[in-house]
Enzyme design. Structure first.
Site, PDB file in Angstrom:
ATOM      1  N   ARG A 165       6.236   8.443  -2.407  1.00 17.92           N
ATOM      2  CA  ARG A 165       4.793   8.517  -2.714  1.00 17.92           C
ATOM      3  C   ARG A 165       4.498   9.559  -3.796  1.00 17.92           C
ATOM      4  NH1 ARG A 165       5.661   4.784  -0.013  1.00 17.92           N
ATOM      5  NH2 ARG A 165       4.580   4.075   1.855  1.00 17.92           N
ATOM      6  N   SER A 240      -2.623   4.436   4.963  1.00 17.98           N
ATOM      7  CA  SER A 240      -2.064   5.675   5.541  1.00 17.98           C
ATOM      8  C   SER A 240      -2.753   6.877   4.929  1.00 17.98           C
ATOM      9  CB  SER A 240      -0.572   5.772   5.256  1.00 17.98           C
ATOM     10  OG  SER A 240       0.067   4.624   5.721  1.00 17.98           O
ATOM     11  N   GLU A 335      -1.909  11.692   1.878  1.00 24.04           N
ATOM     12  CA  GLU A 335      -1.430  10.741   0.865  1.00 24.04           C
ATOM     13  C   GLU A 335      -2.601  10.325  -0.038  1.00 24.04           C
ATOM     14  OE1 GLU A 335       1.059   7.433   2.293  1.00 24.04           O
ATOM     15  OE2 GLU A 335      -0.003   6.120   0.892  1.00 24.04           O
TER      16      GLU A 335
HETATM   17  C1  LIG Z   1      -5.316  -1.091   4.093  1.00 17.57           C
HETATM   18  C2  LIG Z   1      -4.483  -0.309   3.092  1.00 17.57           C
HETATM   19  C3  LIG Z   1      -3.101  -0.363   3.172  1.00 17.57           C
HETATM   20  C4  LIG Z   1      -2.302   0.346   2.253  1.00 17.57           C
HETATM   21  N1  LIG Z   1      -0.934   0.257   2.353  1.00 17.57           N
HETATM   22  C5  LIG Z   1      -0.143   0.918   1.470  1.00 17.57           C
HETATM   23  C6  LIG Z   1       1.287   0.799   1.554  1.00 17.57           C
HETATM   24  O1  LIG Z   1       1.831   0.098   2.397  1.00 17.57           O
HETATM   25  N2  LIG Z   1       2.038   1.492   0.667  1.00 17.57           N
HETATM   26  C7  LIG Z   1       1.473   2.271  -0.312  1.00 17.57           C
HETATM   27  O2  LIG Z   1       2.226   2.873  -1.091  1.00 17.57           O
HETATM   28  N3  LIG Z   1       0.117   2.387  -0.414  1.00 17.57           N
HETATM   29  C8  LIG Z   1      -0.694   1.738   0.435  1.00 17.57           C
HETATM   30  N4  LIG Z   1      -2.060   1.853   0.354  1.00 17.57           N
HETATM   31  C9  LIG Z   1      -2.641   2.734  -0.683  1.00 17.57           C
HETATM   32  C10 LIG Z   1      -3.058   2.005  -1.979  1.00 17.57           C
HETATM   33  O3  LIG Z   1      -3.101   0.630  -1.802  1.00 17.57           O
HETATM   34  C11 LIG Z   1      -2.126   2.311  -3.149  1.00 17.57           C
HETATM   35  O4  LIG Z   1      -1.993   3.696  -3.329  1.00 17.57           O
HETATM   36  C12 LIG Z   1      -2.614   1.695  -4.468  1.00 17.57           C
HETATM   37  O5  LIG Z   1      -1.600   1.791  -5.453  1.00 17.57           O
HETATM   38  C13 LIG Z   1      -3.890   2.328  -4.977  1.00 17.57           C
HETATM   39  O6  LIG Z   1      -4.334   1.564  -6.085  1.00 17.57           O
HETATM   40  P1  LIG Z   1      -5.840   1.569  -6.547  1.00 17.57           P
HETATM   41  O7  LIG Z   1      -5.870   0.773  -7.803  1.00 17.57           O
HETATM   42  O8  LIG Z   1      -6.732   1.129  -5.466  1.00 17.57           O
HETATM   43  O9  LIG Z   1      -6.021   3.130  -6.838  1.00 17.57           O
HETATM   44  P2  LIG Z   1      -7.375   3.984  -6.924  1.00 17.57           P
HETATM   45  O10 LIG Z   1      -7.815   4.334  -5.542  1.00 17.57           O
HETATM   46  O11 LIG Z   1      -8.366   3.324  -7.816  1.00 17.57           O
HETATM   47  O12 LIG Z   1      -6.829   5.298  -7.634  1.00 17.57           O
HETATM   48  C14 LIG Z   1      -5.910   6.169  -7.002  1.00 17.57           C
HETATM   49  C15 LIG Z   1      -5.706   7.415  -7.871  1.00 17.57           C
HETATM   50  O13 LIG Z   1      -5.147   7.061  -9.124  1.00 17.57           O
HETATM   51  C16 LIG Z   1      -6.025   7.396 -10.212  1.00 17.57           C
HETATM   52  N5  LIG Z   1      -5.974   6.245 -11.135  1.00 17.57           N
HETATM   53  C17 LIG Z   1      -6.350   4.962 -10.847  1.00 17.57           C
HETATM   54  N6  LIG Z   1      -6.092   4.171 -11.903  1.00 17.57           N
HETATM   55  C18 LIG Z   1      -5.541   4.949 -12.861  1.00 17.57           C
HETATM   56  C19 LIG Z   1      -5.066   4.695 -14.169  1.00 17.57           C
HETATM   57  N7  LIG Z   1      -5.107   3.477 -14.730  1.00 17.57           N
HETATM   58  N8  LIG Z   1      -4.572   5.739 -14.895  1.00 17.57           N
HETATM   59  C20 LIG Z   1      -4.517   6.972 -14.353  1.00 17.57           C
HETATM   60  N9  LIG Z   1      -4.950   7.279 -13.114  1.00 17.57           N
HETATM   61  C21 LIG Z   1      -5.466   6.280 -12.384  1.00 17.57           C
HETATM   62  C22 LIG Z   1      -7.388   7.602  -9.570  1.00 17.57           C
HETATM   63  O14 LIG Z   1      -8.196   8.512 -10.300  1.00 17.57           O
HETATM   64  C23 LIG Z   1      -7.013   8.133  -8.192  1.00 17.57           C
HETATM   65  O15 LIG Z   1      -6.740   9.517  -8.237  1.00 17.57           O
HETATM   66  C24 LIG Z   1      -2.898   1.141   1.240  1.00 17.57           C
HETATM   67  C25 LIG Z   1      -4.309   1.178   1.159  1.00 17.57           C
HETATM   68  C26 LIG Z   1      -5.095   0.453   2.062  1.00 17.57           C
HETATM   69  C27 LIG Z   1      -6.585   0.501   1.936  1.00 17.57           C
END
Ligand SMILES: Cc1cc2nc3c(=O)[nH]c(=O)nc-3n(C[C@H](O)[C@H](O)[C@H](O)COP(=O)(O)OP(=O)(O)OC[C@H]3O[C@@H](n4cnc5c(N)ncnc54)[C@H](O)[C@@H]3O)c2cc1C
Length: 339
Positions: A165, A240, A335
């Site tokens: 992570r 998580s 996380e």
């Molecule tokens: C139900 C559920 C289950 C999940 N299961 C998992 C799992 O099994 N494994 C896992 O690893 N994660 C899991 N996650 C967490 C999540 O899905 C991941 O971390 C995912 O990659 C986040 O992507 P996002 O586009 O939604 O990020 P966001 O929430 O939009 O952004 C996350 C961070 O990255 C920054 N950011 C976003 N886009 C960019 C960009 N283009 N450039 C620079 N910075 C940026 C944001 O400012 C923020 O700090 C889960 C989440 C949920 C809700």
């Protein structure tokens, strides 16, 4: 030409469903639009927050600056040979839809990462992983725009300093780049399956599948995730909330004497302990404080029961961290990105 909105609610842009607002908000569809938005933040000295899928953030305050919502779209094959294909995905593509695209084309490597929320451009930031697979296993490179110079830079897999992570974008390069696109090397034949994770094996057995395809593995993963994790559309959450802590072996052995059923496995020099087990064993599973709570099926997931503020959820996480430290001497780390 970018269109700036003012006083925009972010409720539908984060999976916790927190009703924070942004002073300024812009959706960007191209690199040129990203550059334009970055110039504006420089000119007006506005703090910048990037939102992609909003599934890994807890908004604890209104954003007194500009929110950049990434909307870059597109998937292209950049290279292929007999055995492998290199697929480039733009940062604003939904991750699960991208995984489904690879499976429809019978490209192997991402099936275990089915149904992870969020967008492709964020996946490298915390090296998303599930059931024994992480994106570092198949990602070859990514392109990111440096915020200060507005110049694109290519990061190879090794440049990203991936860990559990973790990546360079959460450490040395935090808040310095906008991730634009990501390229994966996927198999076209002789797919290597990762079904050693117990729940996947059981699910395939239950379905009577002896020689699974990558599509079977994906379907098993989807079924397991749907049975265990709350759907953010029904109950706000960010998956998580805490990382699984790695502790020294001697500390784990001491804890094992007190808690014979403690859950952990070897990781480097230490032992990775299941944070969900620690939280559940400490009595937090299913607990609710005001509008925030610990999910009743999965103790690692904090949930919004409807109108929680980010602060309420943050305060609950503080209480859990303090309690886990008091009970086991283990410091939990979040996380989820706290904004
Ligand atoms: C139900 C559920 C289950 C999940 N299961 C998992 C799992 O099994 N494994 C896992 O690893 N994660 C899991 N996650 C967490 C999540 O899905 C991941 O971390 C995912 O990659 C986040 O992507 P996002 O586009 O939604 O990020 P966001 O929430 O939009 O952004 C996350 C961070 O990255 C920054 N950011 C976003 N886009 C960019 C960009 N283009 N450039 C620079 N910075 C940026 C944001 O400012 C923020 O700090 C889960 C989440 C949920 C809700």
């Amino acid at each position: 030409m970018i269109k700036i909105l003012e006083n925009q609610s972010l409720k539908t842009y984060n999976t916790f469903g927190i009703d924070a607002s942004a002073d300024f908000f812009v959706e960007v569809n191209s690199i040129e639009e990203i550059k334009e938005a970055l110039s504006l933040t420089e000119e007006k000295k506005l703090p910048l927050l990037i939102i992609n899928g909003g599934s890994n953030m807890l908004l604890t305050q209104d954003w007194k600056g500009l929110v950049l919502k990434i909307n870059l779209k597109g998937i292209e094959i950049v290279r292929e040979d007999e055995d492998f294909v290199w697929v480039k995905v733009q940062g604003g593509e939904n991750w699960h839809e991208f995984v489904q695209f690879t499976l429809r084309n019978d490209y192997g490597g991402l099936e275990n990462l089915s149904l992870i929320p969020g967008n492709a451009g964020t996946a490298p930031i915390q090296n998303i992983g599930a059931s024994g697979v992480e994106i570092k296993d198949t990602m070859t490179e990514l392109t990111a725009l440096e915020i200060v110079s507005k110049k694109p830079r290519v990061f190879t897999n090794a440049d990203c300093h991936f860990g559990y992570r973790e990546s360079i974008f959460k450490n040395e390069c935090k808040n310095q780049f906008v991730l634009l696109d990501v390229t994966f090397k996927l198999s076209k034949r002789n797919h290597v399956l990762h079904t050693e994770y117990g729940a996947i094996r059981l699910e395939l057995e239950k379905r009577g599948i002896e020689n699974p395809t990558i599509q079977d593995v994906s379907e098993a993963v989807i079924a397991i995730r749907q049975s265990k994790l709350p759907d953010p559309k029904e109950m706000g959450n960010s998956g998580s909330f805490f990382k699984n802590p790695v502790i020294p072996k001697f500390q784990f052995e001491e804890l094992e004497k007190r808690y014979p059923n403690i859950s952990g496995y070897a990781s480097g020099d230490g032992v990775k302990v299941a944070a969900g087990w620690l939280i559940e064993n400490a009595g937090w599973k299913g607990k609710r404080i005001g509008n925030a709570g610990v999910h009743e099926k999965q103790a690692l997931v904090l949930v919004n029961y409807g109108h929680a503020t980010g602060k309420e959820i943050f305060d609950l996480s503080e209480r859990i961290i303090e309690d886990i430290y008091a009970k086991y001497g283990i410091q939990l780390e979040r996380e989820v990105n706290i904004i």
